[in-house]
Design an enzyme around this catalytic site. Structure first.
Site, PDB file in Angstrom:
ATOM      1  N   GLU A  52       0.811  -1.208   0.000  1.00  0.00           N
ATOM      2  CA  GLU A  52       0.000   0.000   0.000  1.00  0.00           C
ATOM      3  C   GLU A  52       0.853   1.269   0.000  1.00  0.00           C
ATOM      4  OE1 GLU A  52      -3.307   2.377  -0.263  1.00  0.00           O
ATOM      5  OE2 GLU A  52      -3.087   0.206  -0.610  1.00  0.00           O
ATOM      6  N   GLY A  53       2.054   1.184   0.544  1.00  0.00           N
ATOM      7  CA  GLY A  53       2.948   2.339   0.464  1.00  0.00           C
ATOM      8  C   GLY A  53       3.294   2.685  -0.970  1.00  0.00           C
ATOM      9  N   HIS A  54       3.602   1.668  -1.779  1.00  0.00           N
ATOM     10  CA  HIS A  54       3.841   1.918  -3.205  1.00  0.00           C
ATOM     11  C   HIS A  54       2.574   2.424  -3.889  1.00  0.00           C
ATOM     12  CE1 HIS A  54       6.931  -1.285  -2.303  1.00  0.00           C
ATOM     13  NE2 HIS A  54       7.690  -0.395  -2.897  1.00  0.00           N
ATOM     14  N   GLN A  81      22.806  -2.334  -5.836  1.00  0.00           N
ATOM     15  CA  GLN A  81      22.607  -1.716  -4.529  1.00  0.00           C
ATOM     16  C   GLN A  81      22.580  -2.726  -3.387  1.00  0.00           C
ATOM     17  OE1 GLN A  81      18.851  -0.091  -6.141  1.00  0.00           O
ATOM     18  NE2 GLN A  81      17.984  -0.503  -4.105  1.00  0.00           N
ATOM     19  N   ASP A 171      12.373   6.178   2.822  1.00  0.00           N
ATOM     20  CA  ASP A 171      13.792   6.100   2.479  1.00  0.00           C
ATOM     21  C   ASP A 171      14.327   7.524   2.357  1.00  0.00           C
ATOM     22  OD1 ASP A 171      14.027   3.226   2.276  1.00  0.00           O
ATOM     23  OD2 ASP A 171      12.835   3.378   0.467  1.00  0.00           O
ATOM     24  N   SER A 206       6.627  -1.683   4.722  1.00  0.00           N
ATOM     25  CA  SER A 206       7.880  -2.042   4.071  1.00  0.00           C
ATOM     26  C   SER A 206       7.739  -3.429   3.478  1.00  0.00           C
ATOM     27  CB  SER A 206       9.033  -2.037   5.086  1.00  0.00           C
ATOM     28  OG  SER A 206      10.205  -2.617   4.526  1.00  0.00           O
TER      29      SER A 206
END
Length: 301
Positions: A52-54, A81, A171, A206
């Protein structure tokens, strides 16, 4: 911008989006630029395992470009990375579910390239360097991490050619470094930060939360609890912020602290005791075998 602008257009009812999935640069360009109509466009860069963050980033991108604009979501687990011993191989991958979430929240195109498509000549010999901002905090724990981030972000900005690029504020160091790269290297794009989404109990969303057991998830609440305690003490100055946050972490069990820092967001250096203004209170810790990061933005009085 590169593809032109149409500011001030009247907003109409949202259209139904069917996201086109592409795996090569040529296919992406054909899908994302089907004609030369000058509209705003945006990109949301991800490593997949969307949650849901995305989704909030994709919705923010759709709102920014409007009904007729274009939104691209990139899904690429970037090996540059990841350091030695990190979770590259076990990083969660579910493209079908990622496409479903991206489409449901307004994406027009999902670009999910292979490593060979992004790095056709093998591991790149020339990379971007994040400089001093990339050597602190996350960069100190994960040497070279932000060099890998900037290298792939720069490549994806060239490929997608966006007017706007959306990144999450969770981030915070990554967001600050990307903004600095865009400013220092004259990328023609506006970087937009989107606030962190949290569960009802405060845990920041996350992709790595899925690694936590039920007990570990409860212990992980100490991170957000520490940040909230520090935020509540902001009116008393930097020392009080650090002490309030540290008290919560000192009392926590099963939390292996990496760093707790009150940071000047302009250059990502530690804020001195006489600091006043906007700051980032950031924390990183391992809970079990899972490394988590979180932060809050506060105004220090």
């Amino acid at each position: 911008m590169a593809r032109g602008k149409q500011p001030g257009k009247a907003q109409r009812a949202p259209k139904v989006h069917r996201a086109v999935v592409t795996h090569t640069v040529d296919d992406f360009e054909a899908a994302f630029w089907p004609d030369e109509q000058p509209v705003d466009n945006a990109v949301v860069m991800t490593m997949g395992a969307l949650h849901e963050g995305h989704a909030s980033l994709i919705r923010a991108a759709r709102k920014q470009v409007g009904r007729d604009g274009r939104v691209a979501v990139t899904v690429f687990v970037n090996p540059l990375q990841f350091g030695a011993g990190e979770d590259l191989e076990r990083y969660p991958r579910d493209l079908e579910e990622d496409v479903r979430l991206a489409e449901a929240n307004g994406a027009d195109v999902v670009f999910a390239p292979s490593v060979d498509e992004v790095y056709p000549n093998g591991e790149p010999q020339v990379r971007l360097a994040a400089g001093p901002m990339g050597e602190r905090y996350e960069g100190a724990t994960r040497p070279g991490h932000f060099d890998g981030v900037l290298t792939v972000v720069a490549k994806l900005l060239h490929i997608t050619d966006p007017d706007f690029a959306f990144f999450g504020e969770k981030d915070a160091q990554q967001l600050a470094i990307v903004r600095r790269m865009v400013a220092d290297l004259d990328f023609d794009v506006e970087v937009v930060g989107v606030p962190t989404l949290r569960e009802e109990d405060g845990l920041a969303l996350s992709s790595r939360n899925r690694y936590l057991s039920a007990e570990e998830r409860t212990r992980a609440l100490a991170l957000s609890g520490a940040l909230f305690a520090g935020r509540d003490a902001a009116a008393q100055g930097p020392k009080a912020v650090r002490e309030a946050a540290s008290a919560v972490l000192d009392a926590a069990e099963g939390v292996d602290l990496d760093y707790l820092a009150l940071i000047d967001p302009h250059d990502f250096t530690e804020a001195p005791d006489d600091f006043r203004g906007e700051a980032v209170l950031a924390v990183a810790a391992k809970v079990g075998t899972t490394r988590l990061i979180d932060n809050v933005r506060i105004i220090v009085r």
